[in-house]
Design a protein around this motif. Structure first.
Motif, PDB file in Angstrom:
ATOM      1  N   UNK A 102       0.848  -1.189   0.000  1.00 53.53           N
ATOM      2  CA  UNK A 102       0.000   0.000   0.000  1.00 53.53           C
ATOM      3  C   UNK A 102       0.883   1.238   0.000  1.00 53.53           C
ATOM      4  N   UNK A 103       0.615   2.156  -0.946  1.00 55.75           N
ATOM      5  CA  UNK A 103       1.433   3.350  -1.071  1.00 55.75           C
ATOM      6  C   UNK A 103       0.575   4.600  -1.169  1.00 55.75           C
ATOM      7  N   UNK A 104       1.010   5.639  -0.467  1.00 54.35           N
ATOM      8  CA  UNK A 104       0.373   6.958  -0.543  1.00 54.35           C
ATOM      9  C   UNK A 104       1.471   7.999  -0.338  1.00 54.35           C
ATOM     10  N   UNK A 105       1.311   9.171  -0.943  1.00 56.63           N
ATOM     11  CA  UNK A 105       2.330  10.215  -0.800  1.00 56.63           C
ATOM     12  C   UNK A 105       2.603  10.553   0.666  1.00 56.63           C
ATOM     13  N   UNK A 106       3.880  10.768   0.975  1.00 51.08           N
ATOM     14  CA  UNK A 106       4.263  11.180   2.315  1.00 51.08           C
ATOM     15  C   UNK A 106       4.289  10.080   3.354  1.00 51.08           C
TER      16      UNK A 106
END
Length: 123
Positions: A106-110
């Motif tokens: 799972x990836x999200x900015x910051x």
């Protein structure tokens, strides 16, 4: 004649590809070798296939605009498709004595990538 893809769809596709690149990089830093990317099967696609020792992971990558959106990024139906696709190609990637599992990145900015291991149990 094919209609051009909507801008939101193009942005999601770009985010997904970038997420897969980041996930591959993260996994390599953790000692994994990437065996396959965007592996298509008759029953679905596997974003990444990776090996570390005798473990082969079939990995679904989800990249979202925010961390909150990640909470709904994966469900049993999606995991079932990844599991079916993994079964379809497992013989091509597994050696005698290997174990396999379904993972999610799972990836999200910051935020650092979240690697959820062994998330499918045949539900």
């Amino acid at each position: 004649m094919t209609r051009p893809a909507a801008p939101a769809r193009l942005a999601a596709e770009k985010r997904g590809r970038q997420g897969e690149r980041i996930a591959g990089w993260w996994l390599r830093l953790k000692g994994w070798s990437i065996l396959g990317r965007r592996v298509k099967t008759p029953v679905g696609e596997i974003d990444l296939i990776a090996r570390r020792g005798a473990m082969v992971a079939f990995i679904e990558v989800k990249a979202r605009k925010s961390g909150v959106a990640l909470n709904e990024a994966i469900d049993e139906r999606r995991l079932g498709r990844v599991a079916a696709a993994a079964e379809a190609v497992a013989a091509m990637y597994l050696k005698p004595g290997d174990d396999m599992r379904i993972d999610v990145m799972l990836l999200a900015p910051g935020r650092p990538p979240r690697h959820l291991e062994n998330v499918w149990h045949g539900g």
